[in-house]
Design a protein around this motif. Structure first.
Motif, PDB file in Angstrom:
ATOM      1  N   LEU A 259       0.815  -1.209   0.000  1.00 24.80           N
ATOM      2  CA  LEU A 259       0.000   0.000   0.000  1.00 24.80           C
ATOM      3  C   LEU A 259       0.851   1.262   0.000  1.00 24.80           C
ATOM      4  O   LEU A 259       0.439   2.295  -0.533  1.00 24.80           O
ATOM      5  CB  LEU A 259      -0.950  -0.008   1.194  1.00 24.80           C
ATOM      6  CG  LEU A 259      -2.164  -0.932   1.047  1.00 24.80           C
ATOM      7  CD1 LEU A 259      -2.882  -1.082   2.373  1.00 24.80           C
ATOM      8  CD2 LEU A 259      -3.118  -0.406  -0.023  1.00 24.80           C
TER       9      LEU A 259
ATOM     10  N   ASP B 101       1.453   2.080  -3.546  1.00 24.22           N
ATOM     11  CA  ASP B 101       0.211   2.058  -4.312  1.00 24.22           C
ATOM     12  C   ASP B 101       0.207   3.067  -5.449  1.00 24.22           C
ATOM     13  O   ASP B 101       0.401   4.263  -5.231  1.00 24.22           O
ATOM     14  CB  ASP B 101      -0.960   2.343  -3.359  1.00 24.22           C
ATOM     15  CG  ASP B 101      -2.300   2.356  -4.068  1.00 24.22           C
ATOM     16  OD1 ASP B 101      -2.395   1.807  -5.171  1.00 24.22           O
ATOM     17  OD2 ASP B 101      -3.265   2.910  -3.491  1.00 24.22           O
TER      18      ASP B 101
ATOM     19  N   GLY C 213      -6.891   0.343   1.486  1.00 22.39           N
ATOM     20  CA  GLY C 213      -6.305   1.672   1.358  1.00 22.39           C
ATOM     21  C   GLY C 213      -7.034   2.703   2.187  1.00 22.39           C
ATOM     22  O   GLY C 213      -6.414   3.579   2.806  1.00 22.39           O
TER      23      GLY C 213
ATOM     24  N   GLN D  59      -4.097   3.957   4.648  1.00 28.09           N
ATOM     25  CA  GLN D  59      -3.328   5.050   4.063  1.00 28.09           C
ATOM     26  C   GLN D  59      -3.691   6.388   4.706  1.00 28.09           C
ATOM     27  O   GLN D  59      -4.825   6.588   5.141  1.00 28.09           O
ATOM     28  CB  GLN D  59      -3.572   5.122   2.555  1.00 28.09           C
ATOM     29  CG  GLN D  59      -3.028   3.936   1.790  1.00 28.09           C
ATOM     30  CD  GLN D  59      -3.452   3.953   0.331  1.00 28.09           C
ATOM     31  OE1 GLN D  59      -4.544   4.409  -0.004  1.00 28.09           O
ATOM     32  NE2 GLN D  59      -2.600   3.458  -0.545  1.00 28.09           N
TER      33      GLN D  59
END
Length: 254
Positions: free
Chosen positions: A25, A28, A218, A222
């Protein structure tokens, strides 16, 4: 179980499940790249020592995977990510001796003709590969009998057939969805050139669900992930697999 935990799926993606989802991630630049690559590679014959171009390699996760899992020598080419940034990822992953980072635009590739055994592209081909003239340009860099494989967002029906980009998709990606072609569109587009023989062209039957799992992870993991990922989550949830998936296409140079 957290959304991040759902990215470890050894039953479906045994190779990818050995990689830290948090690491993925952080790199990403598109949905579930290692799942797509692992699935795509089932239709390729990648062998140790081959020279492989990872076209649109992003921050480098797919290049690390190719080097580690298949023992190939990778040239990681991307336009949006600088070679120094990508090289740092390869050094951290311990594959610097097997991966070379190059900053290159897909239409101006700085390589000798017939210099690769395979070209692989994951989550990138929709940005540069739909033009009628692109495949003839790209296959110049493949050796005779060389392999080409790409995984790209797709739809189960062509936008031209639908007459418009469906509202739930248009709201998130706008006109970009006109490049999300069906697998059969890609088969025709490549085979009509008579430069390659398509060996596989398929849609993932539940690719939308993989995409949703990635996006939910995500959103959870994130920075500012909820704001950036929620529109895609809403799009995929509304679609529920009716139109959205991924196309996986492979071919050999004639």
């Amino acid at each position: 179980m957290t959304a991040l935990d759902q990215l470890i799926r050894p039953d479906r993606y045994p190779r990818s499940s050995r990689y830290d989802p948090a690491w993925l991630l952080r790199l990403d630049m598109g949905p579930n790249p290692l799942w797509l690559l692992e699935d795509l590679a089932r239709d390729l014959d990648l062998r140790p020592g081959m020279r492989v171009l990872d076209l649109g390699s992003g921050r480098g996760a797919t290049s690390v995977f190719l080097a580690r899992e298949y023992g190939v020598h990778v040239v990681a080419a991307d336009w949006w990510v600088g070679a120094d940034e990508a090289a740092a990822v390869f050094a951290e992953a311990g594959v610097s001796d097997r991966v070379d980072a190059v900053r290159a635009e897909a239409h101006v590739l700085p390589f000798e003709q017939e210099s690769f055994d395979a070209i692989v592209s994951v989550d990138a081909f929709e940005y540069f590969g739909t033009a009628d003239s692109y495949l003839p340009y790209l296959v110049r860099f493949l050796r005779p009998g060389g392999q080409l494989g790409m995984a790209t967002p797709a739809m189960t029906r062509e936008v031209r057939e639908l007459g418009a980009v469906p509202a739930h998709i248009k709201e998130v990606v706008g006109w970009e969805a006109i490049a999300w072609h069906t697998a059969q569109w890609w088969r025709f587009q490549w085979e009509i050139t008579e430069l390659v023989t398509v060996t596989s062209a398929r849609l993932q039957p539940d690719g939308w669900r993989d995409w949703l799992l990635w996006t939910q992870a995500g959103a959870e993991a994130q920075p500012d992930g909820q704001a950036s990922n929620q529109p895609v989550i809403d799009m995929l949830t509304a679609d529920n697999g009716e139109l959205l998936t991924f196309a996986l296409v492979t071919a050999r140079k004639n």
